[in-house]
Every structure is written in structure tokens, then in C-alpha cells.
Design a protein around this motif. Structure first.
Motif: not given
Length: 116
Positions: A51-74
């Protein structure tokens, strides 16, 4: 006059599991969180990556691996360039959480090597 709103869960495996979904409002697509598990299983992210080609923005709601963990990889491996929105505490605490997890993984790896 109304607007079209659609939410599609991409990852949601229950409590203490990765969370990620697409929120589409008219013609804007938001990636809501981009969590991952501590096992860092790349196959788990396939629904997100597609789905990444269709994403206009990312919204992060919590500061743990279960919510932000893939961000650096993506960002690093899949070229995610969308703007990222979060509160300052979520951003800073998320960075700290990911650094701590990385240090923990490295320490465990060194201990396993020493024990061999």
C-alpha cells in the motif's frame, strides 16, 4: 455534501501485537501507525508494503514498537517518503524505544556469541 471515509486494517493481531491501517478520507490516504513485532518478521509487513505507493502521510499515535517499529524499515528499505505526523512526545519516545530495542538485540547477540 459528504465525504467518503474508509478504514482498512493492515496489521492487527491482538493485544501487544503490531498495529497498522489505512484511513482513506476522500482522495487522501493516511497510514495510521506502522507497527512491527520484536521478531521483525518481514513477511508480516507485506500488506503494508503493497500500500505504500498510495500513502499520502503517516500518523503515529503511540511510541512503542507495536505502533512505530516498522517506520525505519519502511523508510530505509521501501522508500517511504510520505510526511510523518505525531506529537513531539510520541516522536521522541518512539526514537528512544527503538534505540533501546536495537541495543537489547545487539547485547543478546553478543551474549549468544560469548556462550558458544
Amino acid at each position: 455534501m459528504g465525504c467518503a471515509i474508509k478504514f482498512t486494517p493492515l496489521l492487527d493481531l491482538g493485544p501487544e501485537q503490531p498495529v497498522c491501517g489505512l484511513l482513506e478520507i476522500d482522495n487522501v490516504t493516511l497510514l495510521m501507525n506502522c507497527g512491527w513485532s520484536e521478531q521483525f518478521d518481514e513477511q508480516l509487513l507485506e500488506p503494508v508494503i503493497s500500500k505504500l505507493p498510495h500513502v499520502d502521510a503517516v500518523v503515529l499515535t503511540h511510541p512503542d514498537v507495536y505502533h512505530v517499529g516498522a517506520l525505519p524499515y519502511l523508510i530505509g528499505r521501501h522508500g517511504l517518503t510520505a510526511r510523518i505526523f505525531s506529537t513531539v512526545p510520541v516522536r521522541r519516545m518512539g526514537q528512544l524505544a527503538m534505540q533501546e530495542l536495537l541495543l537489547d538485540k545487539r547485547a543478546k547477540k553478543v551474549l549468544r556469541q560469548l556462550q558458544q
